[in-house]
Design a protein around this motif. Structure first.
Motif, mmCIF file in Angstrom:
data_model
loop_
_atom_site.group_PDB
_atom_site.id
_atom_site.type_symbol
_atom_site.label_atom_id
_atom_site.label_comp_id
_atom_site.label_asym_id
_atom_site.label_seq_id
_atom_site.Cartn_x
_atom_site.Cartn_y
_atom_site.Cartn_z
ATOM 1 N N MET A 1 0.844 -1.167 0.000
ATOM 2 C CA MET A 1 0.000 0.000 0.000
ATOM 3 C C MET A 1 0.894 1.236 0.000
ATOM 4 S SD MET A 1 -2.948 -1.492 2.576
ATOM 5 C CE MET A 1 -3.357 0.089 3.165
ATOM 6 N N THR A 2 0.369 2.313 -0.532
ATOM 7 C CA THR A 2 1.162 3.538 -0.640
ATOM 8 C C THR A 2 0.921 4.520 0.496
ATOM 9 O OG1 THR A 2 -0.525 4.512 -2.068
ATOM 10 C CG2 THR A 2 1.309 3.359 -3.150
ATOM 11 N N THR A 3 -0.040 4.238 1.379
ATOM 12 C CA THR A 3 -0.308 5.089 2.537
ATOM 13 C C THR A 3 -0.530 4.201 3.758
ATOM 14 O OG1 THR A 3 -2.704 5.102 2.216
ATOM 15 C CG2 THR A 3 -1.455 6.824 1.088
ATOM 16 N N PRO A 4 -0.375 4.752 4.973
ATOM 17 C CA PRO A 4 -0.613 3.942 6.153
ATOM 18 C C PRO A 4 -2.096 3.654 6.399
ATOM 19 C CG PRO A 4 0.191 6.118 6.791
ATOM 20 C CD PRO A 4 0.199 6.053 5.296
ATOM 21 N N GLU A 5 -2.980 4.437 5.758
ATOM 22 C CA GLU A 5 -4.412 4.213 5.922
ATOM 23 C C GLU A 5 -4.898 3.134 4.966
ATOM 24 O OE1 GLU A 5 -3.329 7.426 5.120
ATOM 25 O OE2 GLU A 5 -3.088 7.968 7.219
ATOM 26 N N PHE A 6 -5.943 2.435 5.366
ATOM 27 C CA PHE A 6 -6.522 1.399 4.507
ATOM 28 C C PHE A 6 -7.250 2.000 3.313
ATOM 29 C CE2 PHE A 6 -10.061 -1.458 3.418
ATOM 30 C CZ PHE A 6 -9.319 -2.543 2.995
ATOM 31 N N PHE A 7 -7.926 3.148 3.525
ATOM 32 C CA PHE A 7 -8.674 3.771 2.441
ATOM 33 C C PHE A 7 -8.567 5.276 2.582
ATOM 34 C CE2 PHE A 7 -12.538 5.497 0.554
ATOM 35 C CZ PHE A 7 -12.524 4.869 -0.675
ATOM 36 N N PRO A 8 -8.334 6.044 1.579
ATOM 37 C CA PRO A 8 -7.987 5.625 0.218
ATOM 38 C C PRO A 8 -6.489 5.359 0.096
ATOM 39 C CG PRO A 8 -8.166 8.003 0.299
ATOM 40 C CD PRO A 8 -8.474 7.480 1.699
ATOM 41 N N THR A 9 -6.119 4.441 -0.726
ATOM 42 C CA THR A 9 -4.712 4.127 -0.979
ATOM 43 C C THR A 9 -4.580 3.386 -2.304
ATOM 44 O OG1 THR A 9 -2.700 3.221 -0.002
ATOM 45 C CG2 THR A 9 -4.683 1.889 0.184
ATOM 46 N N ASP A 10 -3.380 3.269 -2.772
ATOM 47 C CA ASP A 10 -3.082 2.465 -3.964
ATOM 48 C C ASP A 10 -2.304 1.242 -3.528
ATOM 49 O OD1 ASP A 10 -4.201 4.222 -5.832
ATOM 50 O OD2 ASP A 10 -2.394 5.455 -5.848
ATOM 51 N N SER A 11 -2.428 0.196 -4.278
ATOM 52 C CA SER A 11 -1.672 -1.027 -4.025
ATOM 53 C C SER A 11 -0.869 -1.353 -5.283
ATOM 54 C CB SER A 11 -2.619 -2.176 -3.676
ATOM 55 O OG SER A 11 -1.875 -3.326 -3.386
ATOM 56 N N PRO A 12 0.388 -0.889 -5.345
ATOM 57 C CA PRO A 12 1.171 -1.134 -6.548
ATOM 58 C C PRO A 12 1.481 -2.620 -6.724
ATOM 59 C CG PRO A 12 2.517 -0.078 -4.868
ATOM 60 C CD PRO A 12 1.124 -0.152 -4.339
ATOM 61 N N PRO A 13 1.639 -3.071 -7.965
ATOM 62 C CA PRO A 13 1.962 -4.483 -8.205
ATOM 63 C C PRO A 13 3.365 -4.813 -7.696
ATOM 64 C CG PRO A 13 2.046 -3.243 -10.243
ATOM 65 C CD PRO A 13 1.537 -2.313 -9.189
ATOM 66 N N PHE A 14 3.591 -6.062 -7.402
ATOM 67 C CA PHE A 14 4.896 -6.496 -6.902
ATOM 68 C C PHE A 14 5.128 -7.950 -7.282
ATOM 69 C CE2 PHE A 14 1.838 -7.719 -3.756
ATOM 70 C CZ PHE A 14 2.260 -8.971 -3.359
#
Length: 66
Positions: A1-14
């Motif tokens: 995830m790109t932020t410590p919060e669950f929403f809103p955030t992005d989940s970059p591929p890995f």
């Protein structure tokens, strides 16, 4: 995830650089059933995908060694 919060955030591929599949958990255990496993031991069996892997996602229920 790109932020410590669950929403809103992005989940970059890995992918993982490398890992070894050492087995898989079968049959599938749901969180509700973990109370039936008081020893904490999961039933791990050999996997047809045992061995080293590179640059891919692990499959559901695979047991990995990094």
């Amino acid at each position: 995830m790109t932020t410590p919060e669950f929403f809103p955030t992005d989940s970059p591929p890995f992918t993982f650089r490398k890992f070894r599949v050492v087995g898989h958990v079968e049959p599938r255990l749901w969180d509700d059933n973990l109370g039936l496993q008081p020893t904490g031991v999961l039933p791990i069996t050999p996997s047809p995908h045992d061995g080293p892997h590179r640059a891919r996602y692990p499959l559901d229920r695979e047991v990995l060694k990094f």
